[in-house]
Design an enzyme around this catalytic site. Sequence first.
Site, PDB file in Angstrom:
ATOM      1  N   TRP B 101      -4.971   9.096  -0.509  1.00  0.00           N
ATOM      2  CA  TRP B 101      -5.602   9.682  -1.699  1.00  0.00           C
ATOM      3  C   TRP B 101      -6.908  10.356  -1.351  1.00  0.00           C
ATOM      4  CZ3 TRP B 101      -2.057  10.530  -4.888  1.00  0.00           C
ATOM      5  CH2 TRP B 101      -0.981   9.636  -5.039  1.00  0.00           C
ATOM      6  N   ASP B 168     -13.962   7.271  -5.873  1.00  0.00           N
ATOM      7  CA  ASP B 168     -12.707   6.909  -6.520  1.00  0.00           C
ATOM      8  C   ASP B 168     -12.572   5.394  -6.418  1.00  0.00           C
ATOM      9  OD1 ASP B 168     -10.108   6.411  -7.279  1.00  0.00           O
ATOM     10  OD2 ASP B 168      -9.197   7.890  -5.946  1.00  0.00           O
ATOM     11  N   LYS B 192      -4.494   0.298 -13.053  1.00  0.00           N
ATOM     12  CA  LYS B 192      -4.644  -0.778 -12.077  1.00  0.00           C
ATOM     13  C   LYS B 192      -5.353  -1.947 -12.766  1.00  0.00           C
ATOM     14  CE  LYS B 192      -3.823   2.468  -8.802  1.00  0.00           C
ATOM     15  NZ  LYS B 192      -2.643   2.539  -7.946  1.00  0.00           N
TER      16      LYS B 192
END
Lengths: 355, 355
Positions: B101, B168, B192
């Site tokens: 990511w 992030d 999440k």
Amino acid sequence: MLINFDAGPAALPKEVLQQASEAILNYNNSGLSILEIPHRGKLFEAILEEANTLALELLGLDKNDYQAVWMQGGGRLQFSMIPMNFLAVNETAGYIESGHWASEALKNGKLYGNTNVLGSSKADNFQYIPQWGDTPEDLSYLHFTSNNTIYGTQFHSFPETEVPLIVDMSSELYSRKLDYSKFSLIYAVAQKNIGPAGVTLIVIRKSLLEKQKRVLPEILSYRDMAKNNSVLNTPPVFPIYCSLLTLRWIKAIGMDAMQQSNEEKARLLYDAIDESKLFYGVAKKEDRSMMNACFRTHDDKHTEMFLDFAKERDIVGIKGHRSVGGFRASMYNAISVEDVQRLVSVIKEYENTVN
Amino acid sequence: MLINFDAGPAALPKEVLQQASEAILNYNNSGLSILEIPHRGKLFEAILEEANTLALELLGLDKNDYQAVWMQGGGRLQFSMIPMNFLAVNETAGYIESGHWASEALKNGKLYGNTNVLGSSKADNFQYIPQWGDTPEDLSYLHFTSNNTIYGTQFHSFPETEVPLIVDMSSELYSRKLDYSKFSLIYAVAQKNIGPAGVTLIVIRKSLLEKQKRVLPEILSYRDMAKNNSVLNTPPVFPIYCSLLTLRWIKAIGMDAMQQSNEEKARLLYDAIDESKLFYGVAKKEDRSMMNACFRTHDDKHTEMFLDFAKERDIVGIKGHRSVGGFRASMYNAISVEDVQRLVSVIKEYENTVN
């Protein structure tokens, strides 16, 4: 429960709410909540496949020619993605300006290339659908908003042109039968006729996917989103699931019956308004929307009074948009003929009370 | 019900699911479903205000300095918005490449300006957090991914620099106490630790909002989204409501207790892995994540066998990402110490069975 005529987020069918509520506790006896299922697992794959199939089938579109794509970001992200993808900096796109959202789409177009406004009713506060004249053949696309939620107007005919038609059908998709193959890209936010807020359905002609004009982040590219079947990253699983439930509900009713019910609802309400001495319709009659009926009273003192009167009778969501005033009743698919009959009887009761 | 160790969409607290399910039928006795309430009405305003307040409060951040913003589009839209907003074409942004990511964020950065990779562990399949060396002072920002879901690694210290840190924290936000005021922009997808898929929380330092480098569509501008308090257009009402329910649940537990529980869970599982003759941990020990534990067996024949063995015992979501293989147990906040004890006992039971 209340009868909710809100313009969106709007009423959903009772059975959709019931099934959605149950799925949050245990989805289809999987032992998992619908909020927990993996987006790359079999359970979600089946949801997405069925939703994609129904999305096209209910519009009479062939899956060889079109693809359904589910995105986030609402209509506004579409306003920006459309020119970003399909309007090069030296090209021109056509726009028909029939309301606030059409203007916002146009504003976004100007950020990426040239725009040509083929028609506008802005000077008359968008009380009608503007004429659009001839469409120049060299436009990259022609964008319009087929139903104007705020003003209660709707396109009843469409531009005839070889230029790709891109249409915002947010507040009407799945409410009427049309030849949808006229359009190259149809988009609709879910929170009117399709599902809850948080997902936008895009139905795109496959050949348009190849016309991307810029290098773009994948998440902002129709081509890449389509290539990844809406699962480039984690999609909004629950809003897509609710949309599937609604599409199933529409299919069970059938598009013919759906349209008839919507015509009946609109006829009931507009007749009541036209017969009224107190209320009058705002939009030009020929351009009236089957989904959103805007009406006012000649004397503004009635505005708050009627809203309260209706609320006492469990009718909510009928306050007009601030730029139009008065009242707006949104009669999306999930609103029944009986719901509209109830509104009509409350309108008549109010008239009798104040006369 | 199953115990779900999936990396996301992930398990949510039982009481959050219960409240969400009820709200779909009738939100707070309003007579409306949470899926139907207007996004500009009092009911949603109250949800948003409380969610904004808790989002900052649980991080110990001052609302005079920071603002919480809720967006759609997931991490990938953030990857593109960050350089679009804060990296001019002739400027340079720093990136630390600690996983897939992080690489995707970097790829998006390159579309809008220059990038400087201060550290990368790509050559070693991201088994550790790379060193990042000194941060050049002229960077527009420095981006990193604090927890790398796929590889089970986590930053335990952070760059010390005057350059704005953009992080992030998708798979770890609200799991540990930190001095969050080190960061200028924190973002985390909900699915999440925060709520269901379909919303991303951005916590942004107000002074950064003034540094927009391009003319942008409002929907892609942090400044415009913040100015409109996340309601530039219809926000994803339900995912935000579920996030509020989760934030309330975290507040009731307290961030101290939340962190202790997470430390305890990680200790239990990593101890079991380290003591095992069959399983071993994948990530470098010093960089292990408290949220996602990646482990494998020396002999790959056990992979499918152990997945089946665990599933028969109601444990799901522990298959490792395809780029790492083996197993991954995600122990987000909603996973209890008892859930992890159960996994540990299943690991031991399996070892005894095959030995």
